[in-house]
Design a protein around this motif. Structure first.
Motif, PDB file in Angstrom:
ATOM      1  N   LEU A 155       6.140  15.595 -26.379  1.00 33.63           N
ATOM      2  CA  LEU A 155       5.148  15.055 -25.415  1.00 33.63           C
ATOM      3  C   LEU A 155       4.099  16.311 -24.933  1.00 33.63           C
ATOM      4  N   VAL A 156       2.927  16.030 -25.307  1.00 32.01           N
ATOM      5  CA  VAL A 156       1.817  16.772 -25.096  1.00 32.01           C
ATOM      6  C   VAL A 156       0.856  16.294 -23.847  1.00 32.01           C
ATOM      7  N   ALA A 157       0.640  17.002 -23.135  1.00 37.81           N
ATOM      8  CA  ALA A 157      -0.328  16.493 -21.875  1.00 37.81           C
ATOM      9  C   ALA A 157      -1.726  16.626 -22.514  1.00 37.81           C
ATOM     10  N   THR A 158      -2.375  15.624 -22.232  1.00 39.45           N
ATOM     11  CA  THR A 158      -3.830  15.423 -22.499  1.00 39.45           C
ATOM     12  C   THR A 158      -4.713  15.840 -21.207  1.00 39.45           C
ATOM     13  N   ALA A 159      -4.063  15.892 -20.039  1.00 39.50           N
ATOM     14  CA  ALA A 159      -5.002  16.095 -19.013  1.00 39.50           C
ATOM     15  C   ALA A 159      -4.114  17.152 -17.869  1.00 39.50           C
ATOM     16  N   PHE A 160      -4.728  17.666 -16.914  1.00 38.48           N
ATOM     17  CA  PHE A 160      -3.984  18.325 -16.134  1.00 38.48           C
ATOM     18  C   PHE A 160      -3.354  17.706 -15.185  1.00 38.48           C
ATOM     19  N   GLY A 161      -1.985  17.986 -14.706  1.00 42.45           N
ATOM     20  CA  GLY A 161      -1.442  17.450 -13.664  1.00 42.45           C
ATOM     21  C   GLY A 161       0.159  17.158 -14.078  1.00 42.45           C
TER      22      GLY A 161
ATOM     23  N   VAL B 195       5.982  20.242 -24.671  1.00 39.25           N
ATOM     24  CA  VAL B 195       5.422  21.496 -25.222  1.00 39.25           C
ATOM     25  C   VAL B 195       5.133  22.675 -24.052  1.00 39.25           C
ATOM     26  N   ALA B 196       5.124  22.097 -22.629  1.00 41.57           N
ATOM     27  CA  ALA B 196       4.773  23.080 -21.740  1.00 41.57           C
ATOM     28  C   ALA B 196       5.335  22.662 -20.387  1.00 41.57           C
ATOM     29  N   ALA B 197       5.352  23.385 -19.281  1.00 41.31           N
ATOM     30  CA  ALA B 197       5.783  22.996 -17.842  1.00 41.31           C
ATOM     31  C   ALA B 197       4.641  21.946 -17.704  1.00 41.31           C
ATOM     32  N   ALA B 198       5.169  21.185 -16.968  1.00 40.90           N
ATOM     33  CA  ALA B 198       4.325  20.204 -15.883  1.00 40.90           C
ATOM     34  C   ALA B 198       4.093  20.666 -14.666  1.00 40.90           C
ATOM     35  N   VAL B 199       2.628  20.955 -14.103  1.00 47.32           N
ATOM     36  CA  VAL B 199       2.493  21.251 -12.684  1.00 47.32           C
ATOM     37  C   VAL B 199       2.005  20.130 -12.036  1.00 47.32           C
ATOM     38  N   VAL B 200       2.649  19.873 -10.905  1.00 54.31           N
ATOM     39  CA  VAL B 200       2.241  18.665 -10.212  1.00 54.31           C
ATOM     40  C   VAL B 200       1.282  19.289  -9.168  1.00 54.31           C
ATOM     41  N   LEU B 201       0.141  18.376  -8.940  1.00 56.71           N
ATOM     42  CA  LEU B 201      -0.797  18.774  -7.810  1.00 56.71           C
ATOM     43  C   LEU B 201      -1.028  17.547  -7.029  1.00 56.71           C
ATOM     44  N   PRO B 202      -1.284  17.876  -5.809  1.00 58.82           N
ATOM     45  CA  PRO B 202      -1.508  16.618  -4.938  1.00 58.82           C
ATOM     46  C   PRO B 202      -2.985  16.172  -4.969  1.00 58.82           C
TER      47      PRO B 202
ATOM     48  N   GLY C 193      -2.962   7.330 -22.138  1.00 57.10           N
ATOM     49  CA  GLY C 193      -3.009   7.929 -20.540  1.00 57.10           C
ATOM     50  C   GLY C 193      -2.862   9.579 -20.693  1.00 57.10           C
ATOM     51  N   GLN C 194      -2.072  10.119 -20.000  1.00 59.72           N
ATOM     52  CA  GLN C 194      -2.146  11.400 -19.693  1.00 59.72           C
ATOM     53  C   GLN C 194      -1.163  12.235 -20.713  1.00 59.72           C
ATOM     54  N   LEU C 195      -0.513  11.503 -21.524  1.00 61.84           N
ATOM     55  CA  LEU C 195       0.613  11.873 -22.780  1.00 61.84           C
ATOM     56  C   LEU C 195       0.160  11.889 -23.862  1.00 61.84           C
ATOM     57  N   ALA C 196       0.278  12.507 -24.895  1.00 56.37           N
ATOM     58  CA  ALA C 196       0.036  12.094 -26.250  1.00 56.37           C
ATOM     59  C   ALA C 196       1.768  12.274 -26.744  1.00 56.37           C
TER      60      ALA C 196
END
Length: 237
Positions: free
Chosen positions: A40-46, A70-77, A26-29
């Protein structure tokens, strides 16, 4: 989108920790970045509204696991009427677990739900930190709901839900903090303490500390004044 992360830590030869299961979809590696550390590394924005992420952690007796992002998570609607996004951390701990992700930023119009459910054995140790900022710079706040449930040997030690942002029952301006940080630590004791917009409360063989404010950086500084557990890497040196 559905995301699943699974990590298992167990004791290996010579007191080392081995990680026989390190996988994600899914969205995380997930990447092993040290002897006992994964990132945990985000593989998609969100995440986006409606996304569902689950992180399953198993730490066996004699093993240690450190989880970082590795970075902040930016939650979007999502477009249109946006349902909440959800992240669940489910942990079974008989060894030592240290979970300290980077901040979660909840943008205007978004609603993010975070759940931590940890089941500990009698001698297990846990450190878990949450950092939240409602809204980016100059932006209206989003909404965040966080639930923490900790059990030791089947007995509840902590079960709490915090709601922040527009629509949350206890978020009533002018008492409406946009930044929140909390650490729960089980493994060493500490007494009750208070600071400016910060409090630490004792638990059985542990404690929970919380701070709040308008911006996250000063909120984290207030939390740090109450004392923070050393990272596992340092504690084991």
């Amino acid at each position: 989108m559905r995301t699943l992360v699974e990590v298992v830590a167990r004791p290996g030869p010579g007191g080392r920790t081995v990680l026989p299961v390190v996988r994600a979809s899914g969205q995380l590696a997930v990447r092993r970045t040290g002897p006992t550390t994964v990132h945990l590394v985000a593989t998609a924005f969100g995440p986006l509204g409606g996304d569902d992420a689950e992180v399953r952690l198993v730490v066996e007796a004699g093993a240690r696991l450190i989880v970082r992002t590795v970075a902040a998570a930016v939650v979007l609607p999502a477009r249109g009427e946006s349902p909440p996004s959800l992240q669940r951390i489910r942990a079974e701990v008989a060894g030592v677990l240290d979970v300290r992700p980077e901040p979660t930023v909840v943008t205007a119009g978004a609603h993010h739900r975070a759940v931590l459910h940890a089941q500990l054995t009698e001698d297990a140790e846990l450190t878990a930190t949450e950092q939240v900022q409602l809204g980016r710079s100059g932006e209206q706040p989003g909404r965040w709901t966080g639930t923490t449930r900790i059990e030791r040997a089947g007995v509840p030690l902590l079960h709490t839900t915090v709601g922040l942002g527009p629509g949350a029952a206890a978020w009533l301006p002018p008492v409406a903090p946009q930044a929140y940080a909390s650490t729960v630590h089980l493994g060493s004791t500490a007494g009750r303490a208070t600071g400016d917009d910060a409090v630490r409360l004792p638990l059985d063989r542990g404690w929970v500390a919380t701070a709040w404010g308008e911006r996250l950086t000063p909120t984290l500084a207030r939390l740090a004044l109450l004392g923070q557990p050393a990272p596992v890497e340092e504690a084991l040196s």
